[in-house]
Design a protein around this motif. Structure first.
Motif, PDB file in Angstrom:
ATOM      1  N   ALA A   1    -108.537  74.795  64.743  1.00 32.61           N
ATOM      2  CA  ALA A   1    -109.153  73.735  63.945  1.00 32.61           C
ATOM      3  C   ALA A   1    -108.102  72.939  63.173  1.00 32.61           C
ATOM      4  O   ALA A   1    -108.174  71.700  63.084  1.00 32.61           O
ATOM      5  CB  ALA A   1    -110.186  74.325  62.985  1.00 32.61           C
ATOM      6  N   VAL A   2    -107.121  73.630  62.606  1.00 34.70           N
ATOM      7  CA  VAL A   2    -106.044  72.957  61.870  1.00 34.70           C
ATOM      8  C   VAL A   2    -105.253  72.052  62.810  1.00 34.70           C
ATOM      9  O   VAL A   2    -104.952  70.894  62.482  1.00 34.70           O
ATOM     10  CB  VAL A   2    -105.129  74.001  61.189  1.00 34.70           C
ATOM     11  N   GLU A   3    -104.916  72.554  63.985  1.00 34.56           N
ATOM     12  CA  GLU A   3    -104.164  71.742  64.944  1.00 34.56           C
ATOM     13  C   GLU A   3    -104.983  70.544  65.410  1.00 34.56           C
ATOM     14  O   GLU A   3    -104.447  69.442  65.598  1.00 34.56           O
ATOM     15  CB  GLU A   3    -103.748  72.604  66.141  1.00 34.56           C
ATOM     16  N   ALA A   4    -106.289  70.737  65.599  1.00 33.08           N
ATOM     17  CA  ALA A   4    -107.152  69.628  66.002  1.00 33.08           C
ATOM     18  C   ALA A   4    -107.136  68.518  64.960  1.00 33.08           C
ATOM     19  O   ALA A   4    -107.006  67.326  65.290  1.00 33.08           O
ATOM     20  CB  ALA A   4    -108.575  70.124  66.236  1.00 33.08           C
ATOM     21  N   MET A   5    -107.271  68.892  63.694  1.00 33.79           N
ATOM     22  CA  MET A   5    -107.229  67.890  62.635  1.00 33.79           C
ATOM     23  C   MET A   5    -105.894  67.155  62.627  1.00 33.79           C
ATOM     24  O   MET A   5    -105.840  65.931  62.446  1.00 33.79           O
ATOM     25  CB  MET A   5    -107.466  68.540  61.275  1.00 33.79           C
ATOM     26  N   ARG A   6    -104.818  67.879  62.821  1.00 32.73           N
ATOM     27  CA  ARG A   6    -103.496  67.247  62.814  1.00 32.73           C
ATOM     28  C   ARG A   6    -103.351  66.265  63.984  1.00 32.73           C
ATOM     29  O   ARG A   6    -102.772  65.192  63.843  1.00 32.73           O
ATOM     30  CB  ARG A   6    -102.405  68.317  62.890  1.00 32.73           C
ATOM     31  N   GLN A   7    -103.863  66.644  65.141  1.00 33.16           N
ATOM     32  CA  GLN A   7    -103.740  65.747  66.296  1.00 33.16           C
ATOM     33  C   GLN A   7    -104.584  64.490  66.111  1.00 33.16           C
ATOM     34  O   GLN A   7    -104.162  63.390  66.480  1.00 33.16           O
ATOM     35  CB  GLN A   7    -104.116  66.485  67.575  1.00 33.16           C
ATOM     36  N   ILE A   8    -105.772  64.651  65.547  1.00 35.38           N
ATOM     37  CA  ILE A   8    -106.621  63.480  65.308  1.00 35.38           C
ATOM     38  C   ILE A   8    -105.960  62.546  64.299  1.00 35.38           C
ATOM     39  O   ILE A   8    -105.817  61.342  64.548  1.00 35.38           O
ATOM     40  CB  ILE A   8    -108.021  63.925  64.813  1.00 35.38           C
ATOM     41  N   ARG A   9    -105.561  63.088  63.170  1.00 38.48           N
ATOM     42  CA  ARG A   9    -104.956  62.251  62.124  1.00 38.48           C
ATOM     43  C   ARG A   9    -103.602  61.691  62.577  1.00 38.48           C
ATOM     44  O   ARG A   9    -103.275  60.535  62.289  1.00 38.48           O
ATOM     45  CB  ARG A   9    -104.821  63.058  60.835  1.00 38.48           C
ATOM     46  N   GLY A  10    -102.818  62.494  63.264  1.00 36.49           N
ATOM     47  CA  GLY A  10    -101.504  62.049  63.697  1.00 36.49           C
ATOM     48  C   GLY A  10    -101.546  60.963  64.754  1.00 36.49           C
ATOM     49  O   GLY A  10    -100.552  60.260  64.971  1.00 36.49           O
ATOM     50  N   ASN A  11    -102.689  60.837  65.431  1.00 39.14           N
ATOM     51  CA  ASN A  11    -102.855  59.810  66.466  1.00 39.14           C
ATOM     52  C   ASN A  11    -103.922  58.796  66.076  1.00 39.14           C
ATOM     53  O   ASN A  11    -104.590  58.221  66.942  1.00 39.14           O
ATOM     54  CB  ASN A  11    -103.217  60.470  67.803  1.00 39.14           C
ATOM     55  N   ALA A  12    -104.076  58.585  64.775  1.00 35.25           N
ATOM     56  CA  ALA A  12    -105.120  57.683  64.284  1.00 35.25           C
ATOM     57  C   ALA A  12    -104.995  56.288  64.882  1.00 35.25           C
ATOM     58  O   ALA A  12    -106.000  55.661  65.235  1.00 35.25           O
ATOM     59  CB  ALA A  12    -105.069  57.609  62.762  1.00 35.25           C
ATOM     60  N   ASP A  13    -103.777  55.775  65.010  1.00 31.22           N
ATOM     61  CA  ASP A  13    -103.596  54.434  65.578  1.00 31.22           C
ATOM     62  C   ASP A  13    -104.079  54.378  67.021  1.00 31.22           C
ATOM     63  O   ASP A  13    -104.697  53.394  67.442  1.00 31.22           O
ATOM     64  CB  ASP A  13    -102.124  54.020  65.498  1.00 31.22           C
ATOM     65  N   ARG A  14    -103.793  55.427  67.768  1.00 28.38           N
ATOM     66  CA  ARG A  14    -104.221  55.471  69.175  1.00 28.38           C
ATOM     67  C   ARG A  14    -105.735  55.377  69.294  1.00 28.38           C
ATOM     68  O   ARG A  14    -106.254  54.692  70.174  1.00 28.38           O
ATOM     69  CB  ARG A  14    -103.719  56.766  69.815  1.00 28.38           C
ATOM     70  N   TRP A  15    -106.441  56.066  68.384  1.00 27.82           N
ATOM     71  CA  TRP A  15    -107.895  56.104  68.458  1.00 27.82           C
ATOM     72  C   TRP A  15    -108.546  54.993  67.644  1.00 27.82           C
ATOM     73  O   TRP A  15    -109.772  54.901  67.615  1.00 27.82           O
ATOM     74  CB  TRP A  15    -108.414  57.467  67.969  1.00 27.82           C
ATOM     75  N   LYS A  16    -107.713  54.188  66.978  1.00 25.85           N
ATOM     76  CA  LYS A  16    -108.223  53.089  66.140  1.00 25.85           C
ATOM     77  C   LYS A  16    -109.150  53.611  65.037  1.00 25.85           C
ATOM     78  O   LYS A  16    -110.253  53.114  64.816  1.00 25.85           O
ATOM     79  CB  LYS A  16    -108.939  52.029  66.991  1.00 25.85           C
ATOM     80  N   ILE A  17    -108.666  54.659  64.374  1.00 27.85           N
ATOM     81  CA  ILE A  17    -109.427  55.246  63.273  1.00 27.85           C
ATOM     82  C   ILE A  17    -108.579  55.238  62.002  1.00 27.85           C
ATOM     83  O   ILE A  17    -107.359  55.109  62.052  1.00 27.85           O
ATOM     84  CB  ILE A  17    -109.891  56.689  63.590  1.00 27.85           C
ATOM     85  N   ASP A  18    -109.265  55.393  60.880  1.00 29.24           N
ATOM     86  CA  ASP A  18    -108.623  55.432  59.573  1.00 29.24           C
ATOM     87  C   ASP A  18    -108.218  56.873  59.271  1.00 29.24           C
ATOM     88  O   ASP A  18    -109.073  57.763  59.213  1.00 29.24           O
ATOM     89  CB  ASP A  18    -109.610  54.908  58.521  1.00 29.24           C
ATOM     90  N   ALA A  19    -106.928  57.111  59.084  1.00 35.48           N
ATOM     91  CA  ALA A  19    -106.439  58.473  58.836  1.00 35.48           C
ATOM     92  C   ALA A  19    -106.996  59.068  57.556  1.00 35.48           C
ATOM     93  O   ALA A  19    -106.884  60.281  57.329  1.00 35.48           O
ATOM     94  CB  ALA A  19    -104.919  58.471  58.796  1.00 35.48           C
ATOM     95  N   ARG A  20    -107.609  58.227  56.686  1.00 32.16           N
ATOM     96  CA  ARG A  20    -108.191  58.722  55.437  1.00 32.16           C
ATOM     97  C   ARG A  20    -109.707  58.888  55.537  1.00 32.16           C
ATOM     98  O   ARG A  20    -110.373  59.144  54.536  1.00 32.16           O
ATOM     99  CB  ARG A  20    -107.855  57.750  54.307  1.00 32.16           C
ATOM    100  N   ARG A  21    -110.249  58.756  56.755  1.00 33.09           N
ATOM    101  CA  ARG A  21    -111.703  58.892  56.962  1.00 33.09           C
ATOM    102  C   ARG A  21    -111.961  59.777  58.180  1.00 33.09           C
ATOM    103  O   ARG A  21    -112.583  59.373  59.150  1.00 33.09           O
ATOM    104  CB  ARG A  21    -112.362  57.522  57.132  1.00 33.09           C
ATOM    105  N   ILE A  22    -111.453  61.003  58.093  1.00 33.51           N
ATOM    106  CA  ILE A  22    -111.624  61.972  59.176  1.00 33.51           C
ATOM    107  C   ILE A  22    -112.350  63.190  58.604  1.00 33.51           C
ATOM    108  O   ILE A  22    -111.818  63.903  57.746  1.00 33.51           O
ATOM    109  CB  ILE A  22    -110.279  62.386  59.791  1.00 33.51           C
ATOM    110  N   GLY A  23    -113.560  63.419  59.061  1.00 33.34           N
ATOM    111  CA  GLY A  23    -114.369  64.524  58.558  1.00 33.34           C
ATOM    112  C   GLY A  23    -114.479  65.646  59.569  1.00 33.34           C
ATOM    113  O   GLY A  23    -113.888  65.608  60.655  1.00 33.34           O
ATOM    114  N   VAL A  24    -115.254  66.658  59.210  1.00 39.28           N
ATOM    115  CA  VAL A  24    -115.508  67.792  60.084  1.00 39.28           C
ATOM    116  C   VAL A  24    -116.981  68.153  59.973  1.00 39.28           C
ATOM    117  O   VAL A  24    -117.566  68.109  58.889  1.00 39.28           O
ATOM    118  CB  VAL A  24    -114.592  68.987  59.737  1.00 39.28           C
ATOM    119  N   MET A  25    -117.582  68.507  61.105  1.00 36.56           N
ATOM    120  CA  MET A  25    -119.010  68.835  61.159  1.00 36.56           C
ATOM    121  C   MET A  25    -119.175  70.085  62.012  1.00 36.56           C
ATOM    122  O   MET A  25    -118.716  70.128  63.158  1.00 36.56           O
ATOM    123  CB  MET A  25    -119.786  67.669  61.765  1.00 36.56           C
TER     124      MET A  25
END
Length: 282
Positions: free
Chosen positions: A108-132
């Protein structure tokens, strides 16, 4: 309910288009891997909406730490896409494959890091990443926000934070002490865990000030995971001044409110996400 009917149609249509190829979470092998079979290779599957809001969600299905319940994976990823949220489904290592805590949290920690670390690739805001998370996935969600340090790999000094910006816990497993869910406990920490490990993995005991805002919901009739789990966690959040919202519904067994059913939690969650400025008013 028109909303539900249209949602079912959208999900069936979107399923043909939204999912991207699963990403191997640890290309060089997961830490402490017990083999090289699929069960030893956790993955992250992106679901990108046609029109994104910039928000993203790590989606963690349940399954008692012994399996991945797919009904809590793609259907909810597509529902999140309909809200403009980019979703990432985590398929993590399991107790049934021999993995004990904190292997699941490492994923889970690695998943969060990959999502946030590639925010530009996914066109997402690195400060708006949640978990469900759902059920046992709700426990992993609570552990990710409580104790992400337990999922760190010795010797690594990553620059990207694994901290989610908000959390959604759906009928979560929380406590390994009070009315524990037997299978989840056994699969996560084994048959004879020490007292320290039991407390460490009882999420109601690990809450601290400064955690991200949380949305929790549960049903009083849940026969698999008692409603006390959500209540204990909400009480701990309150005691530590963590913003949260708790919804307890009178009727419904474990898993009530899955996609395609008429249940108010969908609307309650959308209302909360709008209040968090996570999705825009329509």
């Amino acid at each position: 309910m028109k909303f539900v009917l249209s949602l079912v149609f959208v999900i069936h249509f979107a399923a043909l288009h939204a999912a991207e190829k699963p990403l191997v979470l640890w290309p060089n092998g997961a830490p402490g891997a017990l083999g090289t079979a699929n069960k030893d290779i956790p993955t992250l599957t992106p679901y990108v909406p046609a029109k994104g809001s910039g928000a993203a969600m790590l989606l963690i299905p349940g399954g008692s730490y012994s399996g991945i319940y797919e009904g809590q994976a793609e259907p909810f990823a597509l529902w999140l896409n309909e809200q403009g949220i980019t979703a990432f489904v985590l398929r993590y290592r399991l107790g049934s494959a021999g993995y004990r805590y904190p292997a699941q949290l490492q994923d889970a920690v690695e998943a969060m890091r990959q999502i946030r670390g590639n925010a530009d690739r996914w066109k997402i805001d690195a400060r708006r990443i949640g978990v469900m998370g759902f059920s046992a996935g709700g426990h992993l969600t609570s552990t990710l926000i409580n104790r992400p340090e337990d999922g760190e790999i010795e010797g690594r000094t990553p620059a990207v934070s694994p901290r989610p910006d908000l959390a959604i816990l759906c009928y979560p497993v929380i406590s390994m002490i009070t009315k524990p869910h037997a299978t989840s406990r056994k699969m996560l920490i084994g048959d004879k865990p020490g007292d320290a490990l039991v407390r460490q993995t009882s999420s109601e005991l690990q809450v601290r000030p400064g955690l991200p805002p949380c949305f929790l919901w549960h049903t009083a009739e849940d026969k698999l995971v008692p409603v006390e789990h959500a209540q204990l966690y909400a009480a701990a959040l309150h005691q530590n001044g963590v913003p949260h919202e708790l919804h307890l519904y009178q009727h419904g067994d474990h898993g009530t409110g899955l996609i395609g059913t008429q249940h108010p939690w969908f609307g309650d969650l959308v209302y909360w996400l709008k209040a968090q400025k996570w999705i825009a008013e329509r």
